[in-house]
Design a protein around this motif. Structure first.
Motif, PDB file in Angstrom:
ATOM      1  N   ILE A  19      -6.349   8.837  -1.245  1.00  0.00           N
ATOM      2  CA  ILE A  19      -5.953   8.318  -2.557  1.00  0.00           C
ATOM      3  C   ILE A  19      -7.181   7.960  -3.381  1.00  0.00           C
ATOM      4  CG2 ILE A  19      -4.880   6.343  -3.708  1.00  0.00           C
ATOM      5  CD1 ILE A  19      -2.760   6.398  -1.448  1.00  0.00           C
ATOM      6  N   TYR A  20      -8.113   7.225  -2.788  1.00  0.00           N
ATOM      7  CA  TYR A  20      -9.299   6.795  -3.526  1.00  0.00           C
ATOM      8  C   TYR A  20     -10.110   7.996  -3.984  1.00  0.00           C
ATOM      9  CZ  TYR A  20      -8.971   1.738  -2.977  1.00  0.00           C
ATOM     10  OH  TYR A  20      -8.578   0.436  -3.087  1.00  0.00           O
ATOM     11  N   GLU A  21     -10.272   8.996  -3.122  1.00  0.00           N
ATOM     12  CA  GLU A  21     -11.064  10.168  -3.498  1.00  0.00           C
ATOM     13  C   GLU A  21     -10.401  10.937  -4.638  1.00  0.00           C
ATOM     14  OE1 GLU A  21     -11.435  12.263   0.159  1.00  0.00           O
ATOM     15  OE2 GLU A  21     -12.954  10.899   0.986  1.00  0.00           O
ATOM     16  N   LYS A  22      -9.095  11.113  -4.564  1.00  0.00           N
ATOM     17  CA  LYS A  22      -8.391  11.861  -5.600  1.00  0.00           C
ATOM     18  C   LYS A  22      -8.360  11.107  -6.931  1.00  0.00           C
ATOM     19  CE  LYS A  22      -5.538  15.053  -2.966  1.00  0.00           C
ATOM     20  NZ  LYS A  22      -6.055  16.239  -3.717  1.00  0.00           N
ATOM     21  N   VAL A  23      -8.151   9.787  -6.857  1.00  0.00           N
ATOM     22  CA  VAL A  23      -8.124   8.998  -8.091  1.00  0.00           C
ATOM     23  C   VAL A  23      -9.494   8.986  -8.746  1.00  0.00           C
ATOM     24  CG1 VAL A  23      -7.832   6.657  -9.014  1.00  0.00           C
ATOM     25  CG2 VAL A  23      -6.148   7.592  -7.421  1.00  0.00           C
ATOM     26  N   LYS A  24     -10.544   8.841  -7.955  1.00  0.00           N
ATOM     27  CA  LYS A  24     -11.896   8.834  -8.521  1.00  0.00           C
ATOM     28  C   LYS A  24     -12.253  10.206  -9.091  1.00  0.00           C
ATOM     29  CE  LYS A  24     -13.631   4.948  -5.821  1.00  0.00           C
ATOM     30  NZ  LYS A  24     -14.533   4.480  -4.748  1.00  0.00           N
ATOM     31  N   ALA A  25     -11.807  11.264  -8.439  1.00  0.00           N
ATOM     32  CA  ALA A  25     -12.051  12.607  -8.978  1.00  0.00           C
ATOM     33  C   ALA A  25     -11.291  12.815 -10.284  1.00  0.00           C
ATOM     34  CB  ALA A  25     -11.643  13.665  -7.948  1.00  0.00           C
ATOM     35  N   TYR A  26     -10.120  12.251 -10.380  1.00  0.00           N
ATOM     36  CA  TYR A  26      -9.279  12.402 -11.574  1.00  0.00           C
ATOM     37  C   TYR A  26      -9.844  11.610 -12.751  1.00  0.00           C
ATOM     38  CZ  TYR A  26      -4.954  12.539 -14.368  1.00  0.00           C
ATOM     39  OH  TYR A  26      -4.036  12.739 -15.364  1.00  0.00           O
ATOM     40  N   PHE A  27     -10.310  10.371 -12.496  1.00  0.00           N
ATOM     41  CA  PHE A  27     -10.728   9.491 -13.583  1.00  0.00           C
ATOM     42  C   PHE A  27     -12.232   9.441 -13.814  1.00  0.00           C
ATOM     43  CE2 PHE A  27      -6.533   7.751 -12.588  1.00  0.00           C
ATOM     44  CZ  PHE A  27      -6.021   7.542 -13.851  1.00  0.00           C
ATOM     45  N   GLY A  28     -13.017   9.874 -12.849  1.00  0.00           N
ATOM     46  CA  GLY A  28     -14.465   9.778 -13.013  1.00  0.00           C
ATOM     47  C   GLY A  28     -14.929   8.348 -13.128  1.00  0.00           C
ATOM     48  N   GLU A  29     -15.635   8.026 -14.208  1.00  0.00           N
ATOM     49  CA  GLU A  29     -16.176   6.675 -14.400  1.00  0.00           C
ATOM     50  C   GLU A  29     -15.148   5.689 -14.942  1.00  0.00           C
ATOM     51  OE1 GLU A  29     -19.273   5.790 -13.486  1.00  0.00           O
ATOM     52  OE2 GLU A  29     -19.362   7.828 -12.647  1.00  0.00           O
ATOM     53  N   HIS A  30     -13.918   6.115 -15.132  1.00  0.00           N
ATOM     54  CA  HIS A  30     -12.881   5.251 -15.717  1.00  0.00           C
ATOM     55  C   HIS A  30     -11.746   5.027 -14.716  1.00  0.00           C
ATOM     56  CE1 HIS A  30     -15.037   6.974 -19.184  1.00  0.00           C
ATOM     57  NE2 HIS A  30     -14.826   5.796 -19.723  1.00  0.00           N
ATOM     58  N   CYS A  31     -12.132   4.606 -13.522  1.00  0.00           N
ATOM     59  CA  CYS A  31     -11.166   4.449 -12.438  1.00  0.00           C
ATOM     60  C   CYS A  31     -10.425   3.117 -12.576  1.00  0.00           C
ATOM     61  CB  CYS A  31     -11.885   4.502 -11.093  1.00  0.00           C
ATOM     62  SG  CYS A  31     -10.783   4.617  -9.688  1.00  0.00           S
ATOM     63  N   PRO A  32      -9.091   3.122 -12.533  1.00  0.00           N
ATOM     64  CA  PRO A  32      -8.338   1.874 -12.660  1.00  0.00           C
ATOM     65  C   PRO A  32      -8.318   1.085 -11.354  1.00  0.00           C
ATOM     66  CG  PRO A  32      -6.841   3.703 -12.332  1.00  0.00           C
ATOM     67  CD  PRO A  32      -8.222   4.300 -12.436  1.00  0.00           C
ATOM     68  N   SER A  33      -7.816  -0.136 -11.428  1.00  0.00           N
ATOM     69  CA  SER A  33      -7.535  -0.904 -10.219  1.00  0.00           C
ATOM     70  C   SER A  33      -6.595  -0.087  -9.339  1.00  0.00           C
ATOM     71  CB  SER A  33      -6.899  -2.237 -10.608  1.00  0.00           C
ATOM     72  OG  SER A  33      -6.411  -2.913  -9.477  1.00  0.00           O
ATOM     73  N   LEU A  34      -6.811  -0.149  -8.026  1.00  0.00           N
ATOM     74  CA  LEU A  34      -6.154   0.806  -7.146  1.00  0.00           C
ATOM     75  C   LEU A  34      -5.797   0.151  -5.818  1.00  0.00           C
ATOM     76  CD1 LEU A  34      -5.368   3.783  -6.679  1.00  0.00           C
ATOM     77  CD2 LEU A  34      -7.726   4.175  -5.928  1.00  0.00           C
ATOM     78  N   SER A  35      -4.562   0.359  -5.376  1.00  0.00           N
ATOM     79  CA  SER A  35      -4.162  -0.159  -4.059  1.00  0.00           C
ATOM     80  C   SER A  35      -3.144   0.774  -3.419  1.00  0.00           C
ATOM     81  CB  SER A  35      -3.597  -1.579  -4.177  1.00  0.00           C
ATOM     82  OG  SER A  35      -2.585  -1.647  -5.152  1.00  0.00           O
ATOM     83  N   TYR A  36      -3.047   0.673  -2.097  1.00  0.00           N
ATOM     84  CA  TYR A  36      -2.116   1.474  -1.303  1.00  0.00           C
ATOM     85  C   TYR A  36      -1.328   0.504  -0.437  1.00  0.00           C
ATOM     86  CZ  TYR A  36      -0.517   4.938   2.195  1.00  0.00           C
ATOM     87  OH  TYR A  36       0.241   5.719   3.035  1.00  0.00           O
ATOM     88  N   VAL A  37      -0.013   0.478  -0.614  1.00  0.00           N
ATOM     89  CA  VAL A  37       0.863  -0.474   0.059  1.00  0.00           C
ATOM     90  C   VAL A  37       1.718   0.268   1.070  1.00  0.00           C
ATOM     91  CG1 VAL A  37       2.706  -2.166  -0.254  1.00  0.00           C
ATOM     92  CG2 VAL A  37       0.892  -1.948  -1.973  1.00  0.00           C
ATOM     93  N   ALA A  38       1.678  -0.175   2.323  1.00  0.00           N
ATOM     94  CA  ALA A  38       2.378   0.509   3.413  1.00  0.00           C
ATOM     95  C   ALA A  38       3.796  -0.027   3.562  1.00  0.00           C
ATOM     96  CB  ALA A  38       1.606   0.352   4.719  1.00  0.00           C
ATOM     97  N   GLN A  39       4.657   0.420   2.666  1.00  0.00           N
ATOM     98  CA  GLN A  39       6.086   0.102   2.731  1.00  0.00           C
ATOM     99  C   GLN A  39       6.869   1.401   2.578  1.00  0.00           C
ATOM    100  OE1 GLN A  39       6.420  -2.566  -0.576  1.00  0.00           O
ATOM    101  NE2 GLN A  39       6.174  -4.404   0.669  1.00  0.00           N
ATOM    102  N   PRO A  40       7.923   1.600   3.343  1.00  0.00           N
ATOM    103  CA  PRO A  40       8.729   2.815   3.172  1.00  0.00           C
ATOM    104  C   PRO A  40       9.523   2.772   1.869  1.00  0.00           C
ATOM    105  CG  PRO A  40       9.085   1.811   5.344  1.00  0.00           C
ATOM    106  CD  PRO A  40       8.357   0.804   4.520  1.00  0.00           C
ATOM    107  N   PRO A  41       9.267   3.679   0.934  1.00  0.00           N
ATOM    108  CA  PRO A  41      10.131   3.778  -0.246  1.00  0.00           C
ATOM    109  C   PRO A  41      11.516   4.262   0.182  1.00  0.00           C
ATOM    110  CG  PRO A  41       8.056   4.977  -0.563  1.00  0.00           C
ATOM    111  CD  PRO A  41       8.170   4.660   0.885  1.00  0.00           C
ATOM    112  N   LEU A  42      12.540   3.757  -0.454  1.00  0.00           N
ATOM    113  CA  LEU A  42      13.906   4.147  -0.104  1.00  0.00           C
ATOM    114  C   LEU A  42      14.449   5.212  -1.034  1.00  0.00           C
ATOM    115  CD1 LEU A  42      15.254   0.648   0.924  1.00  0.00           C
ATOM    116  CD2 LEU A  42      14.624   2.561   2.397  1.00  0.00           C
ATOM    117  N   ARG A  43      13.699   5.581  -2.039  1.00  0.00           N
ATOM    118  CA  ARG A  43      14.022   6.715  -2.909  1.00  0.00           C
ATOM    119  C   ARG A  43      12.717   7.443  -3.200  1.00  0.00           C
ATOM    120  NH1 ARG A  43      18.287   6.367  -1.145  1.00  0.00           N
ATOM    121  NH2 ARG A  43      20.278   5.888  -2.148  1.00  0.00           N
TER     122      ARG A  43
END
Length: 366
Positions: free
Chosen positions: A59-83
């Motif tokens: 996630i971090y690598e893809k987001v940084k590649a997408y935004f370059g120097e304008h990377c937003p706050s970023l987190s990954y939460v380990a919860q099962p989505p139900l949809r």
């Protein structure tokens, strides 16, 4: 005229089951192109902390590649989505000539500052210990140390935090009679004791995750105008969480700090308002409604939220946490009856009390 409360936007995107990298790419392709992205929260279900670490790096690598120097706050939460197989919650901003938006990082973690004539607004996230095999107590202390460094760097006092999301691995489990949620609460209380809270504690959610240790996201605000304010919102139907008696706190061999948060927090800017709705459940006074079923608990939870936002509050986004994944269809039907027409996400997650079947948090505007 639009102000900060009008400009900030909230969305939820969902990706159907595919390869993990493909799902991340799909979600990133749905980002609004004409707005500044402030925060991205990916919500998905890895099968272990090893897989969690691997996917977080993707996630971090893809987001940084997408935004370059304008990377937003970023987190990954380990919860099962139900949809959906992977969710993305987006906090974005319709900036204009009066806004300056800065993308920065501390200890490798990206964060964002919005600066305008109304105030300075900080969006931080993904605060996490380096080693997920440490105790929850040690991880919590490390996370608050990271937060402290960021706040000091940007000149935000601790009591400028208005909203905090606290994700706690195996929240109701205990080690040596020390419950994970209580261990987190004790660390949070120690951090908060460094200052006073004349405008109340932050709004907050403390919710369980399957993996990931401790993860914290936050919003902080320093206002510049006299007609702007931050105020706590109490619920007359509930005891404030920070005033709970020891009777409802987890058994602990150490101190028993109360959960330091307000039921909601109102950010008022001139004639507009943003209401941060804390994690809300079927609690009256300080007691849970037990053995009444999902429908009644959801009804009481929504009554509590209505009490917090009042007649002028309009919900913008909700997250629904369910203790049992089999509840999702019933929960959706019950929520649909409210005809809110706003983004709602459903996750399978441990709630902080064993008897609670559902917890709901959100954002409202007024």
């Amino acid at each position: 005229m639009m102000n900060y409360c009008d400009k900030i936007q909230y969305r939820i995107l969902s990706a159907e089951c595919a390869g993990f990298e493909e799902m991340v790419d799909t979600l990133l392709s749905g980002l609004p192109a004409d707005e500044k992205i402030l925060r991205l929260v990916f919500i998905g279900m890895p099968q272990s902390n090893e897989i969690y670490d691997l996917r977080r790096k993707i996630i971090y690598e893809k987001v940084k590649a997408y935004f370059g120097e304008h990377c937003p706050s970023l987190s990954y939460v380990a919860q099962p989505p139900l949809r959906g197989a992977l969710l993305l919650e987006i906090h974005s901003y319709k900036s204009d000539a009066k806004d300056a938006v800065y993308y920065r990082s501390v200890d490798g973690m990206p964060y964002v500052i919005v600066d305008n004539e109304e105030g300075r607004f900080l969006f931080g996230g993904g605060f996490q210990a380096d080693f997920l095999n440490e105790s929850i107590e040690e991880q919590s202390e490390a996370v608050f140390h990271q937060i402290d460094r960021l706040l000091i760097k940007e000149g935000f006092p601790i009591n400028s935090i208005v909203r905090q999301w606290n994700y706690i691995e195996r929240i109701t489990e205990s080690k040596d009679d020390y419950q994970n949620y209580q261990a987190f609460n004790d660390a949070r209380a120690a951090f908060y004791e460094k200052t006073t809270w004349p405008e109340g504690y932050p709004a907050a959610t403390g919710i369980g995750t399957d993996w990931g240790g401790i993860v914290v996201d936050l919003d902080a605000v320093i206002l510049k105008k006299e007609n702007c304010s931050v105020l706590p919102i109490d619920n007359k139907l509930q005891v404030a969480a920070h005033a709970y008696s020891e009777r409802v706190l987890a058994v602990s061999h150490k101190q028993k700090a109360t959960p330091k948060f307000e039921r909601a927090k109102l950010l008022s800017i001139e004639d507009k308002g943003l209401i941060y709705i804390s994690g809300t459940a079927a609690i009256r006074g300080e007691e849970s409604l037990k053995e009444v079923g999902l429908s009644r608990q959801l009804e009481i939870t929504m009554e509590n939220i209505a009490e917090l936002i009042g007649n002028k509050g309009i919900v913008s986004m909700l997250r629904v946490y369910l203790k049992d994944k089999s509840f999702v269809q019933e929960a959706e039907q019950l929520m649909d009856a409210y005809k809110l027409s706003v983004p709602v996400s459903y996750m399978w997650a441990d709630v902080c009390r064993d008897e609670l079947l559902i917890e709901i948090e959100g954002i409202a505007k007024c």
